[in-house]
Design a protein around this motif. Structure first.
Motif, mmCIF file in Angstrom:
data_model
loop_
_atom_site.group_PDB
_atom_site.id
_atom_site.type_symbol
_atom_site.label_atom_id
_atom_site.label_comp_id
_atom_site.label_asym_id
_atom_site.label_seq_id
_atom_site.Cartn_x
_atom_site.Cartn_y
_atom_site.Cartn_z
ATOM 1 N N LYS A 248 5.268 -0.214 -8.956
ATOM 2 C CA LYS A 248 4.178 -1.208 -8.923
ATOM 3 C C LYS A 248 3.675 -1.333 -7.483
ATOM 4 O O LYS A 248 4.468 -1.304 -6.535
ATOM 5 C CB LYS A 248 4.691 -2.589 -9.369
ATOM 6 N N CYS A 249 2.360 -1.503 -7.362
ATOM 7 C CA CYS A 249 1.779 -1.647 -6.026
ATOM 8 C C CYS A 249 2.141 -3.005 -5.420
ATOM 9 O O CYS A 249 2.015 -4.037 -6.084
ATOM 10 C CB CYS A 249 0.267 -1.506 -6.122
ATOM 11 N N ASP A 250 2.609 -3.003 -4.166
ATOM 12 C CA ASP A 250 2.942 -4.257 -3.476
ATOM 13 C C ASP A 250 1.710 -5.142 -3.298
ATOM 14 O O ASP A 250 1.810 -6.366 -3.267
ATOM 15 C CB ASP A 250 3.491 -3.974 -2.063
ATOM 16 N N GLU A 251 0.550 -4.488 -3.123
ATOM 17 C CA GLU A 251 -0.674 -5.228 -2.804
ATOM 18 C C GLU A 251 -1.285 -5.882 -4.030
ATOM 19 O O GLU A 251 -1.736 -7.025 -3.967
ATOM 20 C CB GLU A 251 -1.733 -4.277 -2.203
ATOM 21 N N CYS A 252 -1.361 -5.111 -5.140
ATOM 22 C CA CYS A 252 -2.153 -5.622 -6.274
ATOM 23 C C CYS A 252 -1.386 -5.580 -7.595
ATOM 24 O O CYS A 252 -1.928 -5.941 -8.634
ATOM 25 C CB CYS A 252 -3.456 -4.824 -6.392
ATOM 26 N N ASN A 253 -0.116 -5.080 -7.539
ATOM 27 C CA ASN A 253 0.741 -5.071 -8.725
ATOM 28 C C ASN A 253 0.337 -4.113 -9.845
ATOM 29 O O ASN A 253 0.879 -4.160 -10.944
ATOM 30 C CB ASN A 253 0.905 -6.500 -9.272
ATOM 31 N N ILE B 83 0.241 6.816 -5.300
ATOM 32 C CA ILE B 83 -0.931 6.099 -4.793
ATOM 33 C C ILE B 83 -1.346 5.018 -5.785
ATOM 34 O O ILE B 83 -0.930 5.043 -6.951
ATOM 35 C CB ILE B 83 -2.127 7.057 -4.552
ATOM 36 N N CYS B 84 -2.153 4.082 -5.288
ATOM 37 C CA CYS B 84 -2.673 3.032 -6.155
ATOM 38 C C CYS B 84 -4.192 3.098 -6.099
ATOM 39 O O CYS B 84 -4.757 3.501 -5.087
ATOM 40 C CB CYS B 84 -2.185 1.674 -5.674
ATOM 41 N N SER B 85 -4.851 2.686 -7.171
ATOM 42 C CA SER B 85 -6.318 2.742 -7.194
ATOM 43 C C SER B 85 -6.928 1.815 -6.137
ATOM 44 O O SER B 85 -8.088 1.948 -5.774
ATOM 45 C CB SER B 85 -6.849 2.399 -8.585
ATOM 46 N N CYS B 86 -6.134 0.868 -5.602
ATOM 47 C CA CYS B 86 -6.651 -0.027 -4.556
ATOM 48 C C CYS B 86 -6.662 0.657 -3.187
ATOM 49 O O CYS B 86 -7.189 0.105 -2.221
ATOM 50 C CB CYS B 86 -5.835 -1.314 -4.483
ATOM 51 N N GLY B 87 -6.071 1.857 -3.090
ATOM 52 C CA GLY B 87 -6.078 2.579 -1.814
ATOM 53 C C GLY B 87 -4.720 2.575 -1.119
ATOM 54 O O GLY B 87 -4.504 3.325 -0.175
HETATM 55 ZN ZN LIG Z 1 -2.748 -1.489 -5.348
#
Ligand SMILES: [Zn+2]
Length: 209
Positions: free
Chosen positions: A144-149, A125-129
């Motif tokens: 790495k998160c696709d949305e926010c890296n 999971i990412c802290s951005c959701g």
């Molecule tokens: Zn993220």
């Protein structure tokens, strides 16, 4: 229309329980939900849960009985998270018998342990959701998160060792329960490796309003 839903952790029981009660208008009797509610109002339970002690069969059975008689009898119910052991199933049988309530079927969502471990221990999971699964929905760039890296996180509960422990507990307690219901002729096996909608279809076909 009274049903029981069984299955290992990670087999999508929660999602299917919601689908079933929404479509068929059943009362959802979820022990997880009951404990979350009870924690707020009941000091004994609140203390037990906080101390991490095991909740006794007697306490769980009484809680189920209270909810079952209050909400579940007329509309029909789906039991989710209970029974977990053969002993609990026997207590449930006594309650149902004394109230003249019949179970129509026990759905068992079956899934191989290797698949469960992938489903749960692959979660990131990412802290951005945003959420990922290393096996099924991997991020484009490793960890790495696709949305926010940002770096992806694995929940402690999702670590492979913890998942294996939960599966061991499941194997020793819940597997005998599956056999118990099979012998009574209630068990309907559902192939949990299929997609969410296909699993729901398999279950729905066996619910007769
Ligand atoms: Zn993220």
């Amino acid at each position: 229309m009274n049903y029981i839903l069984l299955g290992p952790p990670g087999a999508g029981k929660g999602t299917q329980a919601k689908n079933i009660v929404d479509k068929f208008g059943l009362v959802h009797l979820s022990t997880g939900e009951m404990f979350r509610e009870a924690k707020k109002s009941d000091e004994t339970i609140s203390k037990l849960v906080a101390s991490g002690q095991l909740i006794s069969d007697e306490l769980v059975v009484n809680m189920i009985k209270k909810h079952l008689l209050k909400e579940g009898v007329k509309k029909g119910f789906l039991l989710d998270g209970f029974p977990r052991t053969v002993n609990q199933a026997k207590s449930l049988d006594l309650i149902l018998k004394s109230e003249n309530i019949k179970i129509d079927a026990v759905f068992f969502i079956d899934l191989k342990f290797e698949e469960i471990i992938k489903r749960i221990s692959g979660r990131r999971i990412c802290s951005c959701g945003a959420s990922y699964n290393l096996y099924f929905i991997p991020p484009k760039e490793s960890n790495k998160c696709d949305e926010c890296n940002k770096d992806l996180i694995q929940r402690d509960d999702d670590k492979e060792e913890i998942v294996k422990n939960r599966l061991d507990v499941y194997e020793s307690q819940t597997k005998p329960l599956v056999e118990y219901y099979k012998r009574q002729g209630f068990l309907i096996e559902i192939d949990g490796s299929k997609s969410e909608s296909e699993v729901f279809k398999q279950i729905s076909e066996n619910i007769k309003p």
